[in-house]
Design a protein around this motif. Structure first.
Motif, PDB file in Angstrom:
ATOM      1  N   PHE A 175       0.842  -1.201   0.000  1.00 41.80           N
ATOM      2  CA  PHE A 175       0.000   0.000   0.000  1.00 41.80           C
ATOM      3  C   PHE A 175       0.873   1.247   0.000  1.00 41.80           C
ATOM      4  CE2 PHE A 175      -2.307   3.412   2.150  1.00 41.80           C
ATOM      5  CZ  PHE A 175      -3.504   3.415   1.440  1.00 41.80           C
ATOM      6  N   THR A 176       0.495   2.225  -0.817  1.00 43.11           N
ATOM      7  CA  THR A 176       1.174   3.519  -0.799  1.00 43.11           C
ATOM      8  C   THR A 176       0.139   4.635  -0.887  1.00 43.11           C
ATOM      9  OG1 THR A 176       1.491   3.550  -3.197  1.00 43.11           O
ATOM     10  CG2 THR A 176       3.303   2.685  -1.886  1.00 43.11           C
ATOM     11  N   SER A 177       0.451   5.716  -0.231  1.00 39.40           N
ATOM     12  CA  SER A 177      -0.322   6.945  -0.317  1.00 39.40           C
ATOM     13  C   SER A 177       0.680   8.087  -0.184  1.00 39.40           C
ATOM     14  CB  SER A 177      -1.398   7.004   0.776  1.00 39.40           C
ATOM     15  OG  SER A 177      -0.797   6.984   2.059  1.00 39.40           O
ATOM     16  N   LEU A 178       0.179   9.304  -0.176  1.00 37.70           N
ATOM     17  CA  LEU A 178       1.065  10.458  -0.064  1.00 37.70           C
ATOM     18  C   LEU A 178       0.743  11.251   1.195  1.00 37.70           C
ATOM     19  CD1 LEU A 178       0.960  11.833  -3.726  1.00 37.70           C
ATOM     20  CD2 LEU A 178       2.691  10.346  -2.696  1.00 37.70           C
ATOM     21  N   CYS A 179       1.778  11.778   1.822  1.00 40.03           N
ATOM     22  CA  CYS A 179       1.586  12.702   2.928  1.00 40.03           C
ATOM     23  C   CYS A 179       0.896  13.944   2.374  1.00 40.03           C
ATOM     24  CB  CYS A 179       2.920  13.075   3.557  1.00 40.03           C
ATOM     25  SG  CYS A 179       2.780  14.381   4.811  1.00 40.03           S
ATOM     26  N   ILE A 233       0.838  16.891   3.457  1.00 42.72           N
ATOM     27  CA  ILE A 233       1.596  18.125   3.691  1.00 42.72           C
ATOM     28  C   ILE A 233       2.847  18.184   2.825  1.00 42.72           C
ATOM     29  CG2 ILE A 233       2.760  19.556   5.435  1.00 42.72           C
ATOM     30  CD1 ILE A 233      -0.319  19.189   5.845  1.00 42.72           C
ATOM     31  N   THR A 234       3.636  17.102   2.860  1.00 45.44           N
ATOM     32  CA  THR A 234       4.929  17.118   2.160  1.00 45.44           C
ATOM     33  C   THR A 234       4.865  16.507   0.766  1.00 45.44           C
ATOM     34  OG1 THR A 234       5.610  14.938   2.985  1.00 45.44           O
ATOM     35  CG2 THR A 234       6.110  16.873   4.380  1.00 45.44           C
ATOM     36  N   GLY A 235       3.854  15.698   0.501  1.00 46.22           N
ATOM     37  CA  GLY A 235       3.783  14.991  -0.780  1.00 46.22           C
ATOM     38  C   GLY A 235       4.691  13.781  -0.843  1.00 46.22           C
ATOM     39  N   GLN A 236       5.387  13.485   0.254  1.00 42.88           N
ATOM     40  CA  GLN A 236       6.272  12.322   0.308  1.00 42.88           C
ATOM     41  C   GLN A 236       5.445  11.042   0.334  1.00 42.88           C
ATOM     42  OE1 GLN A 236       9.793  12.173   0.424  1.00 42.88           O
ATOM     43  NE2 GLN A 236       9.583  14.317  -0.193  1.00 42.88           N
ATOM     44  N   PRO A 237       5.959   9.961  -0.252  1.00 44.41           N
ATOM     45  CA  PRO A 237       5.210   8.700  -0.239  1.00 44.41           C
ATOM     46  C   PRO A 237       5.230   8.040   1.140  1.00 44.41           C
ATOM     47  CG  PRO A 237       7.332   8.386  -1.295  1.00 44.41           C
ATOM     48  CD  PRO A 237       7.204   9.859  -1.012  1.00 44.41           C
ATOM     49  N   ASP A 238       4.127   7.429   1.484  1.00 43.67           N
ATOM     50  CA  ASP A 238       4.007   6.631   2.700  1.00 43.67           C
ATOM     51  C   ASP A 238       3.733   5.194   2.266  1.00 43.67           C
ATOM     52  OD1 ASP A 238       4.288   8.674   4.675  1.00 43.67           O
ATOM     53  OD2 ASP A 238       2.267   9.353   4.198  1.00 43.67           O
ATOM     54  N   HIS A 291      -2.954   9.690  -3.648  1.00 43.88           N
ATOM     55  CA  HIS A 291      -3.933  10.318  -2.760  1.00 43.88           C
ATOM     56  C   HIS A 291      -3.222  10.857  -1.524  1.00 43.88           C
ATOM     57  CE1 HIS A 291      -7.779  10.964  -0.769  1.00 43.88           C
ATOM     58  NE2 HIS A 291      -7.304  10.334   0.286  1.00 43.88           N
ATOM     59  N   GLY A 292      -3.452  12.117  -1.214  1.00 38.41           N
ATOM     60  CA  GLY A 292      -2.822  12.720  -0.049  1.00 38.41           C
ATOM     61  C   GLY A 292      -3.745  12.705   1.156  1.00 38.41           C
ATOM     62  N   ASP A 293      -3.420  11.879   2.128  1.00 34.83           N
ATOM     63  CA  ASP A 293      -4.174  11.825   3.382  1.00 34.83           C
ATOM     64  C   ASP A 293      -3.273  11.254   4.470  1.00 34.83           C
ATOM     65  OD1 ASP A 293      -6.705  12.739   4.182  1.00 34.83           O
ATOM     66  OD2 ASP A 293      -7.726  11.330   2.864  1.00 34.83           O
ATOM     67  N   PHE A 294      -3.570  11.610   5.699  1.00 35.85           N
ATOM     68  CA  PHE A 294      -2.821  11.053   6.819  1.00 35.85           C
ATOM     69  C   PHE A 294      -3.140   9.571   6.964  1.00 35.85           C
ATOM     70  CE2 PHE A 294      -3.086  15.598   8.154  1.00 35.85           C
ATOM     71  CZ  PHE A 294      -1.718  15.852   8.128  1.00 35.85           C
ATOM     72  N   LYS A 344     -21.010  -7.835   8.730  1.00 26.94           N
ATOM     73  CA  LYS A 344     -21.375  -7.991  10.129  1.00 26.94           C
ATOM     74  C   LYS A 344     -20.322  -7.312  11.012  1.00 26.94           C
ATOM     75  CE  LYS A 344     -23.551 -12.445   9.163  1.00 26.94           C
ATOM     76  NZ  LYS A 344     -23.463 -13.908   9.372  1.00 26.94           N
ATOM     77  N   TYR A 345     -19.057  -7.456  10.610  1.00 17.16           N
ATOM     78  CA  TYR A 345     -17.939  -6.894  11.364  1.00 17.16           C
ATOM     79  C   TYR A 345     -16.798  -6.635  10.388  1.00 17.16           C
ATOM     80  CZ  TYR A 345     -13.991  -6.449  14.505  1.00 17.16           C
ATOM     81  OH  TYR A 345     -12.884  -5.961  15.151  1.00 17.16           O
ATOM     82  N   ILE A 346     -16.021  -5.579  10.652  1.00 17.94           N
ATOM     83  CA  ILE A 346     -14.832  -5.305   9.845  1.00 17.94           C
ATOM     84  C   ILE A 346     -13.809  -4.552  10.678  1.00 17.94           C
ATOM     85  CG2 ILE A 346     -15.768  -3.166   8.886  1.00 17.94           C
ATOM     86  CD1 ILE A 346     -14.276  -3.912   6.234  1.00 17.94           C
ATOM     87  N   GLU A 347     -12.526  -4.808  10.386  1.00 17.38           N
ATOM     88  CA  GLU A 347     -11.451  -4.027  10.981  1.00 17.38           C
ATOM     89  C   GLU A 347     -10.370  -3.799   9.928  1.00 17.38           C
ATOM     90  OE1 GLU A 347     -10.696  -6.535  14.369  1.00 17.38           O
ATOM     91  OE2 GLU A 347      -9.029  -7.541  13.386  1.00 17.38           O
ATOM     92  N   VAL A 348      -9.754  -2.634  10.012  1.00 16.85           N
ATOM     93  CA  VAL A 348      -8.674  -2.267   9.100  1.00 16.85           C
ATOM     94  C   VAL A 348      -7.526  -1.745   9.951  1.00 16.85           C
ATOM     95  CG1 VAL A 348      -7.978  -0.812   7.153  1.00 16.85           C
ATOM     96  CG2 VAL A 348     -10.330  -1.678   7.286  1.00 16.85           C
ATOM     97  N   TRP A 349      -6.347  -2.290   9.693  1.00 14.77           N
ATOM     98  CA  TRP A 349      -5.159  -1.946  10.457  1.00 14.77           C
ATOM     99  C   TRP A 349      -4.064  -1.590   9.473  1.00 14.77           C
ATOM    100  CZ3 TRP A 349      -2.923  -5.836  14.607  1.00 14.77           C
ATOM    101  CH2 TRP A 349      -1.983  -5.193  15.401  1.00 14.77           C
ATOM    102  N   GLY A 350      -3.512  -0.391   9.578  1.00 12.09           N
ATOM    103  CA  GLY A 350      -2.403   0.021   8.729  1.00 12.09           C
ATOM    104  C   GLY A 350      -1.119   0.023   9.517  1.00 12.09           C
ATOM    105  N   LYS A 351      -0.127  -0.695   9.028  1.00 12.97           N
ATOM    106  CA  LYS A 351       1.198  -0.699   9.650  1.00 12.97           C
ATOM    107  C   LYS A 351       2.142   0.005   8.689  1.00 12.97           C
ATOM    108  CE  LYS A 351       0.446  -4.676  12.547  1.00 12.97           C
ATOM    109  NZ  LYS A 351       0.966  -5.946  13.018  1.00 12.97           N
ATOM    110  N   PHE A 352       2.345   1.295   8.951  1.00  9.39           N
ATOM    111  CA  PHE A 352       3.128   2.139   8.060  1.00  9.39           C
ATOM    112  C   PHE A 352       4.604   2.079   8.419  1.00  9.39           C
ATOM    113  CE2 PHE A 352      -1.091   3.579   7.372  1.00  9.39           C
ATOM    114  CZ  PHE A 352      -1.112   4.108   6.090  1.00  9.39           C
ATOM    115  N   THR A 353       5.444   2.091   7.403  1.00  6.72           N
ATOM    116  CA  THR A 353       6.884   2.074   7.642  1.00  6.72           C
ATOM    117  C   THR A 353       7.309   3.416   8.226  1.00  6.72           C
ATOM    118  OG1 THR A 353       7.300   2.750   5.361  1.00  6.72           O
ATOM    119  CG2 THR A 353       7.392   0.390   5.830  1.00  6.72           C
ATOM    120  N   PRO A 354       8.367   3.407   9.019  1.00  3.79           N
ATOM    121  CA  PRO A 354       8.799   4.652   9.661  1.00  3.79           C
ATOM    122  C   PRO A 354       9.251   5.698   8.646  1.00  3.79           C
ATOM    123  CG  PRO A 354       9.857   2.753  10.673  1.00  3.79           C
ATOM    124  CD  PRO A 354       9.162   2.260   9.450  1.00  3.79           C
TER     125      PRO A 354
END
Length: 165
Positions: free
Chosen positions: A52-56, A58-63, A93-96, A115-125
């Motif tokens: 998964f990748t998105s953009l910060c 504020i900075t436009g840097q990839p996450d 897409h730029g979002d936190f 019935k139930y859902i969970e989403v967990w993001g483990k972002f690299t430092p």
């Protein structure tokens, strides 16, 4: 494909389609669902999305992150190729981080009404710190509403090994 199976999968247009174009902007309309053949059974469906990748915003840097999606389906299920294309649509897409996981969860709730859902993001430092947002939802008025509260209150008390960093 047999006639009945073809009819059951009529809303699935991306699977097996060799001409699919990747979208480079957030697009929840890519998501497709199909009928759950076992709606009376409670069972888990889990997706691990390690690229998964998105953009910060504020900075436009990839996450970069691994996104874990786990759900107990109701009447509908998400089709996996459409999920892959949907997650790819976050690429520019730029979002936190916290926003991304909540948006993903809300889009999947809208699509499937699980019935139930969970989403967990483990972002690299980045900048020496990692952010691992978690959100969940249980259908109101059911045992899954209480399950969501319990899992949220006990989330990450015994963290598993994080292997994406």
């Amino acid at each position: 494909m047999a006639g009945r199976q073809r009819e059951e999968m009529q809303d699935v247009t991306l699977l097996g389609n060799q001409g699919v174009k990747y979208k480079f902007g957030y697009d929840p309309d890519i998501l497709e669902s199909f009928d759950n053949k076992h709606p009376d059974n409670d069972y888990w469906v889990k997706f691990n999305c390690p690229e998964f990748t998105s953009l910060c915003p504020i900075t436009g840097q990839p996450d970069f992150a691994t996104i874990y999606i786990s759900y107990i389906p109701g009447e509908k299920m998400v089709e996996s190729k459409s999920l892959k294309l949907y997650l790819f649509s976050f690429r520019n897409h730029g979002d936190f981080h916290e926003d991304c996981v909540n948006i993903i969860m809300k889009d999947l709730i809208k699509l499937m009404d699980p019935k139930y859902i969970e989403v967990w993001g483990k972002f690299t430092p980045r900048g020496g710190i990692s952010i691992d947002p978690y959100c969940n939802y249980g259908k109101a008025g059911t045992k899954f509403e209480q399950m969501a509260e319990h899992r949220l209150m006990n989330h990450d008390m015994y963290p598993e090994k994080v292997d994406n960093r």
